[in-house]
Design a protein around this motif. Structure first.
Motif, PDB file in Angstrom:
ATOM      1  N   TYR A  11      54.194  67.445  41.279  1.00 31.45           N
ATOM      2  CA  TYR A  11      53.770  66.734  40.219  1.00 31.45           C
ATOM      3  C   TYR A  11      54.894  66.750  39.166  1.00 31.45           C
ATOM      4  O   TYR A  11      55.111  65.705  38.459  1.00 31.45           O
ATOM      5  N   HIS A  21      50.378  61.679  42.295  1.00 29.40           N
ATOM      6  CA  HIS A  21      50.017  60.650  41.532  1.00 29.40           C
ATOM      7  C   HIS A  21      48.983  59.540  41.999  1.00 29.40           C
ATOM      8  O   HIS A  21      47.990  59.318  41.544  1.00 29.40           O
ATOM      9  N   GLN A  24      45.471  61.196  42.502  1.00 29.81           N
ATOM     10  CA  GLN A  24      44.899  61.402  41.311  1.00 29.81           C
ATOM     11  C   GLN A  24      44.356  60.133  40.740  1.00 29.81           C
ATOM     12  O   GLN A  24      43.172  59.929  40.015  1.00 29.81           O
ATOM     13  N   ARG A  25      44.883  58.981  41.000  1.00 29.58           N
ATOM     14  CA  ARG A  25      44.436  57.595  40.755  1.00 29.58           C
ATOM     15  C   ARG A  25      43.342  57.147  41.636  1.00 29.58           C
ATOM     16  O   ARG A  25      42.110  56.653  41.194  1.00 29.58           O
ATOM     17  N   ASP A  39      43.962  66.113  45.657  1.00 24.19           N
ATOM     18  CA  ASP A  39      45.211  66.483  45.481  1.00 24.19           C
ATOM     19  C   ASP A  39      45.583  67.744  45.976  1.00 24.19           C
ATOM     20  O   ASP A  39      45.610  68.834  45.652  1.00 24.19           O
ATOM     21  N   GLU A 126      56.810  61.498  35.140  1.00 27.19           N
ATOM     22  CA  GLU A 126      56.601  60.197  35.302  1.00 27.19           C
ATOM     23  C   GLU A 126      57.074  59.684  36.728  1.00 27.19           C
ATOM     24  O   GLU A 126      58.258  60.155  37.008  1.00 27.19           O
ATOM     25  N   LEU A 127      56.605  58.852  37.185  1.00 31.65           N
ATOM     26  CA  LEU A 127      57.266  58.008  38.394  1.00 31.65           C
ATOM     27  C   LEU A 127      58.202  57.115  38.073  1.00 31.65           C
ATOM     28  O   LEU A 127      58.016  56.566  36.759  1.00 31.65           O
ATOM     29  N   GLU A 132      56.255  52.786  40.279  1.00 29.28           N
ATOM     30  CA  GLU A 132      55.106  52.269  39.403  1.00 29.28           C
ATOM     31  C   GLU A 132      54.874  50.941  40.114  1.00 29.28           C
ATOM     32  O   GLU A 132      53.739  50.679  40.012  1.00 29.28           O
ATOM     33  N   MET A 135      52.962  51.235  43.350  1.00 24.49           N
ATOM     34  CA  MET A 135      51.652  51.920  43.326  1.00 24.49           C
ATOM     35  C   MET A 135      50.403  51.270  43.625  1.00 24.49           C
ATOM     36  O   MET A 135      49.703  51.361  44.616  1.00 24.49           O
TER      37      MET A 135
END
Length: 154
Positions: A11, A21, A24-25, A39, A126-127, A132, A135
């Motif tokens: 992460y 990520h 987690q989403r 995760d 951050e991605l 993003e 995703m």
């Protein structure tokens, strides 16, 4: 327990954490009974029990390759050699884990969603904008695979 979606990655290393990520989403969504999300971080051999307890494991991980950033491939690895050559920083543990489970005859059906990244960014959570953007497509593909596999096991 039927299907496990496991995000792999660090992460704290930007796009290398795409699997984490994604997990987690997905964990925030309501998924059908029989589909779990984990995760897996950079757990390596500590993740063995999950591979032993689920008949289907869907992995999401980053790969450093020559494909455009955000490219998504689905691979069905049966041996360590089936993984992309340039997986991310923790690939040795994951490859060894799969090889060990194959030798023990305890390897579940595995689907690997390999997401191409350009580089590993240290100390960044951050991605990139490219990841993003893909995703939603990645999450949709993973959910569809999980739903199909869950229905096949019922």
């Amino acid at each position: 327990m039927a299907v496990l979606i496991m995000g792999i990655g660090n992460y704290l290393m930007g796009d290398e954490g795409v699997g984490v990520h994604a997990a987690q989403r997905l964990a925030k969504e309501t998924l059908p009974e029989g589909i779990d999300v984990l995760d897996g971080g950079t757990g390596g051999f500590f993740l063995m029990e999950y591979f032993e307890n689920y008949p289907v494991v869907i992995l999401i991980d980053a790969t450093l390759d020559d494909r455009p950033t955000g490219s998504i491939r689905v691979i069905e690895p049966r041996f360590a050699s089936d993984f992309p050559r340039a997986m991310s920083t923790h690939d040795i543990g994951l490859r060894d884990l799969v090889e060990g489970l194959a030798i023990l005859g305890k390897l579940p059906k595995i689907y690997l969603f390999a997401v191409s990244i350009e580089m590993i960014q240290s100390q960044q959570i951050e991605l990139s904008p490219e990841l993003e953007r893909v995703m939603p497509e990645l999450l949709e593909q993973v959910k569809n695979m999980a739903l199909r596999q869950n229905l096949e096991l019922v």
